[in-house]
Design a protein around this motif. Structure first.
Motif, mmCIF file in Angstrom:
data_model
loop_
_atom_site.group_PDB
_atom_site.id
_atom_site.type_symbol
_atom_site.label_atom_id
_atom_site.label_comp_id
_atom_site.label_asym_id
_atom_site.label_seq_id
_atom_site.Cartn_x
_atom_site.Cartn_y
_atom_site.Cartn_z
ATOM 1 N N LYS A 17 0.790 -1.326 -0.169
ATOM 2 C CA LYS A 17 0.160 -0.176 -0.009
ATOM 3 C C LYS A 17 0.837 1.269 0.013
ATOM 4 N N ASP A 18 1.864 1.194 0.768
ATOM 5 C CA ASP A 18 2.863 2.505 0.711
ATOM 6 C C ASP A 18 3.442 2.725 -0.476
ATOM 7 N N THR A 19 3.789 1.823 -1.202
ATOM 8 C CA THR A 19 4.282 1.922 -2.927
ATOM 9 C C THR A 19 3.241 2.655 -3.655
ATOM 10 N N ALA A 20 2.129 2.219 -3.669
ATOM 11 C CA ALA A 20 0.986 2.539 -4.359
ATOM 12 C C ALA A 20 0.677 3.835 -3.983
ATOM 13 N N GLY A 21 0.703 4.370 -2.721
ATOM 14 C CA GLY A 21 0.330 5.766 -2.217
ATOM 15 C C GLY A 21 1.551 6.523 -2.776
ATOM 16 N N LEU A 22 2.864 6.073 -2.738
ATOM 17 C CA LEU A 22 3.685 7.191 -3.158
ATOM 18 C C LEU A 22 3.864 7.224 -4.688
ATOM 19 N N TRP A 23 3.330 6.385 -5.255
ATOM 20 C CA TRP A 23 3.142 6.605 -6.636
ATOM 21 C C TRP A 23 2.082 7.479 -7.106
ATOM 22 N N ILE A 24 1.033 7.319 -6.339
ATOM 23 C CA ILE A 24 -0.139 8.463 -6.326
ATOM 24 C C ILE A 24 0.289 10.101 -6.229
ATOM 25 N N SER A 25 1.157 9.917 -5.080
ATOM 26 C CA SER A 25 1.732 11.364 -4.949
ATOM 27 C C SER A 25 2.661 11.765 -5.852
ATOM 28 N N ARG A 26 3.258 10.940 -6.471
ATOM 29 C CA ARG A 26 4.341 11.441 -7.591
ATOM 30 C C ARG A 26 3.359 11.810 -8.612
ATOM 31 N N MET A 27 2.236 11.098 -8.939
ATOM 32 C CA MET A 27 1.549 11.289 -10.244
ATOM 33 C C MET A 27 1.088 12.716 -10.171
ATOM 34 N N LYS A 28 0.556 13.099 -8.777
ATOM 35 C CA LYS A 28 -0.242 14.203 -8.809
ATOM 36 C C LYS A 28 0.786 15.194 -9.044
ATOM 37 N N VAL A 29 1.966 15.151 -8.693
ATOM 38 C CA VAL A 29 3.038 16.146 -9.181
ATOM 39 C C VAL A 29 3.164 16.113 -10.708
ATOM 40 N N LEU A 30 3.427 15.299 -11.319
ATOM 41 C CA LEU A 30 3.708 14.927 -12.670
ATOM 42 C C LEU A 30 2.389 15.733 -13.478
ATOM 43 N N LEU A 31 0.957 15.374 -13.069
ATOM 44 C CA LEU A 31 0.007 15.715 -13.634
ATOM 45 C C LEU A 31 -0.335 17.225 -13.560
ATOM 46 N N GLY A 32 0.355 17.818 -12.357
ATOM 47 C CA GLY A 32 0.048 19.032 -11.899
ATOM 48 C C GLY A 32 1.339 19.875 -12.770
ATOM 49 N N SER A 33 2.052 19.312 -13.296
ATOM 50 C CA SER A 33 3.101 19.885 -14.402
ATOM 51 C C SER A 33 2.504 20.600 -15.714
ATOM 52 N N SER A 34 3.149 21.521 -16.101
ATOM 53 C CA SER A 34 2.333 22.080 -17.568
ATOM 54 C C SER A 34 2.596 21.245 -18.359
ATOM 55 N N LYS A 35 3.716 20.492 -18.565
ATOM 56 C CA LYS A 35 3.967 19.689 -19.749
ATOM 57 C C LYS A 35 3.802 17.905 -19.308
ATOM 58 N N THR A 36 3.464 17.346 -20.249
ATOM 59 C CA THR A 36 3.207 15.783 -19.944
ATOM 60 C C THR A 36 4.507 15.050 -20.315
ATOM 61 N N ASP A 37 4.382 13.957 -19.730
ATOM 62 C CA ASP A 37 5.524 12.999 -20.215
ATOM 63 C C ASP A 37 4.816 11.665 -20.781
ATOM 64 N N GLY A 38 5.606 10.610 -20.933
ATOM 65 C CA GLY A 38 5.056 9.502 -21.508
ATOM 66 C C GLY A 38 4.078 8.759 -20.686
ATOM 67 N N SER A 39 4.289 8.795 -19.328
ATOM 68 C CA SER A 39 3.363 7.937 -18.442
ATOM 69 C C SER A 39 2.138 8.912 -18.002
ATOM 70 N N SER A 40 2.317 10.325 -17.675
ATOM 71 C CA SER A 40 1.189 11.021 -17.280
ATOM 72 C C SER A 40 0.212 11.463 -18.402
ATOM 73 N N SER A 41 0.629 11.256 -19.631
ATOM 74 C CA SER A 41 -0.174 11.539 -20.658
ATOM 75 C C SER A 41 -1.312 10.222 -20.628
ATOM 76 N N LEU A 42 -1.084 9.284 -20.163
ATOM 77 C CA LEU A 42 -2.138 8.056 -20.235
ATOM 78 C C LEU A 42 -3.089 8.301 -19.135
ATOM 79 N N ILE A 43 -2.856 9.191 -18.224
ATOM 80 C CA ILE A 43 -3.645 9.470 -17.093
ATOM 81 C C ILE A 43 -4.430 10.772 -16.904
ATOM 82 N N SER A 44 -5.501 10.964 -16.644
ATOM 83 C CA SER A 44 -6.143 12.208 -16.404
ATOM 84 C C SER A 44 -6.379 12.485 -14.731
#
Length: 437
Positions: free
Chosen positions: A333-360
């Motif tokens: 659960k901790d790893t999954a939670g860290l992934w969510i935390s990281r993805m929030k930052v990536l999605l909050g960025s103005s530019k997308t990357d190969g992973s976050s472009s798959l996720i809204s």
């Protein structure tokens, strides 16, 4: 008298007492090094080192509580007023062994001689009890100009201790400074000496770059200098993903797995090689394993996103839900939670990357809901134990039992079965009967 403006008042009071006692005994004593540099820069001071003309044996006589931290180098840790100070006798080093450590030290009586042995001008300043700054190499001017300059001949300083080259880049990254041309050229001339430096020392400096305010600056200087290629554990060929690396400063420095996982992915390190690489770089098991798990979790989840792309919306969501549950059970659960935390930052960025472009953001909210709703993560959380399963079906144990318990865990986590003893035993019997037919 200059006042310390960036140090805890209790630390200042205790430090003044140390300098005063040594001075009253007829010796010189000064604050030196990083504490003086940080005060001049207006940065918080976390510890205060002291240099003195008194020999270690005299220092131990002047204070009730002392720890012989490094007597061979003239260092005694003085404990006073619940504070600790490293007090080191003025010294100069003779020859160095393997470009790492002095073969011997020679105690001297003058602070100027002591400052001559230091690495950079900004670290070669001292301050006395009256607040007078001793700055023979114009460190304050270099700080004001944002320059990193070796004390004396740069080739000699790097010949003495090759880690100073890495420290130059670390200071450039953390402070936003620029190495002067003579220091940079000497670094390039001496970089082959990095092979003499223990990887633990390099890793400690590298972490300060990675978790500092501008890791990209440090990474770029490391790339230009080629220092890592000359270390004991070179990274080897990398495929730099610039967009990922640009987001490093957006992530918090803690927990370390956040930036470290983005770094290895931004360098294109294969997920299967991450754990071995980080262990060879002497990261702790917790940091190495946590980072490796996070990168594998991300890679496997991205693979699932690609795999379900052609499904209908309803089929896609259910398939992703089950994939998410399996990954969360596998990596925790901790790893999954860290992934969510990281993805929030990536999605909050103005530019997308190969992973976050798959996720809204909408999908991320769904993933976060799944993350918090999974009722069990360990076999021991099930309402039935292994021995109860064996009794219920009158069978001897074996490797099959562990596999079966994991299947029960997944079924409960996915909501297929309630986590109560009767339902679980019925599922066990159903599964066994199916296997027998």
């Amino acid at each position: 008298m200059k006042q310390w403006n960036h140090v805890d008042s209790l630390m200042v009071s205790a430090g003044e007492e140390v300098l005063r006692r040594i001075g009253d005994a007829g010796y010189e004593a000064y604050w030196v090094g990083g504490c003086v540099r940080d005060e001049v820069m207006g940065r918080p001071v976390h510890d205060m080192d002291i240099a003195t003309s008194a020999r270690p044996e005299m220092v131990t006589q002047l204070f009730e509580r002392c720890i012989p931290t490094g007597l061979q180098h003239g260092t005694v840790t003085v404990l006073i007023q619940k504070q600790a100070f490293e007090v080191t006798t003025f010294r100069k080093e003779t020859e160095y062994e393997d470009h790492r450590r002095p073969a011997s030290v020679e105690f001297v009586d003058a602070v100027l001689e002591d400052l001559k042995r230091r690495d950079f001008t900004m670290n070669a300043m001292a301050m006395d009890l009256e607040g007078q700054l001793i700055d023979p190499f114009h460190g304050r001017e270099d700080i004001k100009a944002g320059l990193i300059r070796c004390v004396g001949e740069a080739d000699e300083r790097f010949e003495e201790d090759a880690l100073r080259m890495f420290r130059a880049i670390r200071f450039a990254s953390v402070f936003g400074f620029t190495p002067v041309l003579s220091t940079w050229r000497a670094l390039l001339r001496n970089r082959d000496k990095m092979g003499f430096i223990a990887i633990e020392r390099i890793r400690a400096e590298f972490e300060k770059i990675l978790y500092g305010p501008d890791p990209l600056r440090g990474l770029e200087l490391l790339r230009r200098s080629g220092l890592l290629e000359y270390s004991r554990v070179p990274l080897g060929p990398v495929q730099i993903q610039t967009e990922l690396l640009r987001k490093l400063p957006l992530l918090p420095a803690e927990p370390v797995q956040l930036r470290l996982s983005l770094l290895v992915q931004g360098l294109g390190i294969d997920t299967q090689a991450v754990l071995d690489l980080l262990k060879r770089w002497t990261f702790s098991n917790r940091e190495a394993e946590g980072t490796a798990s996070l990168t594998r979790f991300d890679q496997e989840l991205m693979d699932q996103f690609h795999a379900v792309s052609s499904m209908s919306a309803q089929e896609r969501e259910e398939s992703l839900r089950r994939s998410w549950i399996l990954l969360q059970l596998t990596y925790g659960k901790d790893t999954a939670g860290l992934w969510i935390s990281r993805m929030k930052v990536l999605l909050g960025s103005s530019k997308t990357d190969g992973s976050s472009s798959l996720i809204s953001l909408e999908l991320l909210e769904i993933l976060e809901a799944w993350h918090s709703s999974i009722p069990v993560h360990q076999v021991r959380e099930l309402a039935v134990k292994g021995n109860e399963v064996l009794e219920g079906i009158s069978r001897p144990g074996g490797p099959w039992l562990g596999s079966l318990m994991k299947k029960l865990l997944y079924a409960v986590a996915a909501g297929d079965i309630s986590n109560n003893k009767e339902a679980l035993l019925n599922e066990v019997k159903r599964t066994v009967n199916l296997n027998e037919t």
